[in-house]
Design a protein around this motif. Structure first.
Motif: not given
Length: 230
Positions: A21-22, A49-54, A56-61, A66-69
């Motif tokens: 994922v990274e 089709h990529l939302l399932a990884y959101s 893991r991406v959120y937690e990494s960023l 940085i505060q992702p939404h």
């Protein structure tokens, strides 16, 4: 229906398995972009089709700076940047993941992350050698998801001096898109096109806009090379 937009039109969500994922989402580059531009509140937009990884991406960023939404339900197609939803969250910037139609972004700085799909560079190089002579002028056009292979591709073809390469796109969206595909390098003499990517609207557009040239395509998923136009 076929093509890159078929899943959106038919309501089908494709299964997409990503091992790293990274690397696929280029998260180190995303962090650097946010940090260098002092973007704290950042919207993350994913296609279905990529939302399932959101998560893991959120937690990494997510960090102290940085505060992702995650934009859970966009107002437009996945290929368009949802500026309206991002503004409702009072975000300072958007990171758009996946395919983009390159509609112009007006209100917020936007980073486009197309993803890094696997490609067998050795097979691609072999197909190129079987198709072109060393002296041929060739513009290699990479679908953005395969652009990461360009360096290795060039190294393997050092003895082919007349190769130019660029990333496919129709126009540059914003100054912060991180997209260098607008600087097309042309030749003084006639040249052919070698398109690296799957069958898609992008390939069709490449063929139509180069009607007077020979266009060859290499499909990394099928590992096939074919002449698209004569």
């Amino acid at each position: 229906m076929s093509g890159e937009h078929a899943p959106c039109i038919e309501g089908e969500i494709r299964t997409h398995v990503i091992e790293n994922v990274e690397e696929y989402f280029e998260l180190d580059s995303c962090k650097t972009w946010c940090t260098e531009n002092n973007f704290r509140n950042v919207a993350l937009q994913f296609p279905d089709h990529l939302l399932a990884y959101s998560t893991r991406v959120y937690e990494s960023l997510q960090s102290t700076t940085i505060q992702p939404h995650v934009l859970a339900d966009t107002n437009y197609g996945a290929c368009c940047v949802d500026e309206v939803a991002a503004q409702r969250l009072s975000t300072q910037a958007i990171i758009h993941f996946g395919h983009s139609c390159n509609s112009r972004v007006l209100s917020l700085p936007t980073l486009f992350v197309f993803g890094k799909e696997p490609v067998d560079v050795d097979d691609m190089v072999q197909c190129y050698k079987q198709t072109f002579a060393q002296t041929d002028n060739v513009l290699v056009v990479f679908d953005p998801v395969y652009y990461h292979a360009r360096t290795t591709f060039h190294q393997e073809l050092k003895c082919y001096p007349n190769i130019r390469a660029r990333k496919y796109c129709r126009e540059q969206n914003t100054a912060n898109s991180g997209d260098d595909c607008t600087a097309e390098m042309l030749f003084d003499d006639e040249y052919s096109i070698f398109y690296v990517g799957t069958e898609s609207l992008a390939l069709t557009n490449c063929i139509l806009t180069n009607g007077s040239r020979k266009v060859w395509s290499y499909d990394p998923t099928a590992r096939e090379c074919r002449l698209e136009s004569k």
